[in-house]
Write an enzyme that holds these catalytic residues in place. Structure first.
Site, PDB file in Angstrom:
ATOM      1  CE  LYS A  78      -4.281   1.278   2.384  1.00 10.72           C
ATOM      2  NZ  LYS A  78      -4.969   1.191   3.683  1.00 10.72           N
TER       3      LYS A  78
HETATM    4  C1  E4P Z   1      -8.341   2.237   3.717  1.00  6.69           C
HETATM    5  O1  E4P Z   1      -7.493   1.579   3.227  1.00  6.69           O
HETATM    6  C2  E4P Z   1      -8.211   2.969   4.975  1.00  6.69           C
HETATM    7  O2  E4P Z   1      -7.485   2.138   5.851  1.00  6.69           O
HETATM    8  C3  E4P Z   1      -9.521   3.234   5.658  1.00  6.69           C
HETATM    9  O3  E4P Z   1     -10.609   2.779   4.907  1.00  6.69           O
HETATM   10  C4  E4P Z   1      -9.671   4.592   6.220  1.00  6.69           C
HETATM   11  O4  E4P Z   1     -10.927   4.694   6.851  1.00  6.69           O
HETATM   12  P1  E4P Z   1     -11.279   5.861   7.864  1.00  6.69           P
HETATM   13  O5  E4P Z   1     -11.414   7.134   7.087  1.00  6.69           O
HETATM   14  O6  E4P Z   1     -12.580   5.451   8.484  1.00  6.69           O
HETATM   15  O7  E4P Z   1     -10.143   5.929   8.854  1.00  6.69           O
END
Ligand code: E4P
Length: 218
Positions: free
Chosen positions: A87
């Site tokens: 990622k």
């Molecule tokens: C995605 O990869 C992120 O980890 C995540 O969906 C972020 O979500 P949030 O905005 O609820 O922290």
């Protein structure tokens, strides 16, 4: 549509696996910190444990923000387990690194996508997934779903193989709208996935069926 769980919590991941509907996992440094995982060795060991629980892609995020650092961390993560997807944040060196990983056959998830232009750039670099953050756009009064629609349309116009991974999905209407718009994947916490089970008429109907059965059968 694929269901990913957005957590580093092993119990939640196991529960989603047992439900039989889980296709993968996404994590981020905040989610790892929430589980109290600190230090490179512990982080790597935790990713390995997640990969062993799930038969599917597991996004593990790099911390470095410079090209060499992203490559170094991403290669180490990719060597951990075949399920790992590296990622990478949507920054200049991140896009360059995605091109490098793509050319080496390493899967990537380009994270922190907040515009169609960013998604297009990540797709051009060969990202396996782009992660537009629906909830965080809603938080600032923008329309997260409009972004999902734009990206789905653009990728479909050109036949990009990059998958739209709707992230920051906070509740069931988000998930359903993503499905209606044709997002390839949603990632969300366990309670959003299990929340799909519930409807008051299901509970009421089942209670009636069981009561009627009892009346006749004792
Ligand atoms: C995605 O990869 C992120 O980890 C995540 O969906 C972020 O979500 P949030 O905005 O609820 O922290």
């Amino acid at each position: 549509m694929k269901f990913f769980i957005d957590t580093a919590n092993l119990k939640d991941i196991q529960e989603a696996v047992e439900l039989g509907v889980l296709d993968g996992v996404t994590t981020n440094p905040s989610l790892m910190a929430k589980e109290g995982i600190k230090g490179t060795d512990a982080v790597m060991a935790h990713y390995k444990q997640i990969c062993e629980l799930v038969d599917g892609d597991v996004s593990a995020e790099v911390i470095a923000t410079d090209y060499e650092g992203i490559i170094r961390e991403g290669e180490a993560l990719a060597e951990l387990h075949p399920n790992i997807v590296v990622k990478v944040p949507m920054i200049r060196d991140g896009v360059k690194a995605i091109r490098y990983f793509t050319d080496k056959g390493i899967k990537t998830n380009c994270t922190l996508i907040f515009s169609a232009g960013q998604a297009l750039l990540a797709a051009k670099a060969g990202a396996t997934y782009v992660s537009p953050f629906v909830g965080r756009l809603d938080d600032i009064g923008a329309d997260g779903m409009q972004l999902i629609q734009q990206i789905v349309d653009i990728f479909s116009n050109y036949g990009y193989p990059t998958q739209v991974l709707a992230a920051s999905v906070r509740h069931i209407p988000h998930l359903i709208q993503c499905a209606e718009l044709g997002a390839d994947v949603v990632t969300c916490p366990l309670n959003v996935i299990t929340g799909l089970l519930n409807h008051p008429l299901t509970d009421k109907g089942l209670a009636t069926f069981l009561a009627d059965h009892k009346k006749v059968n004792g």
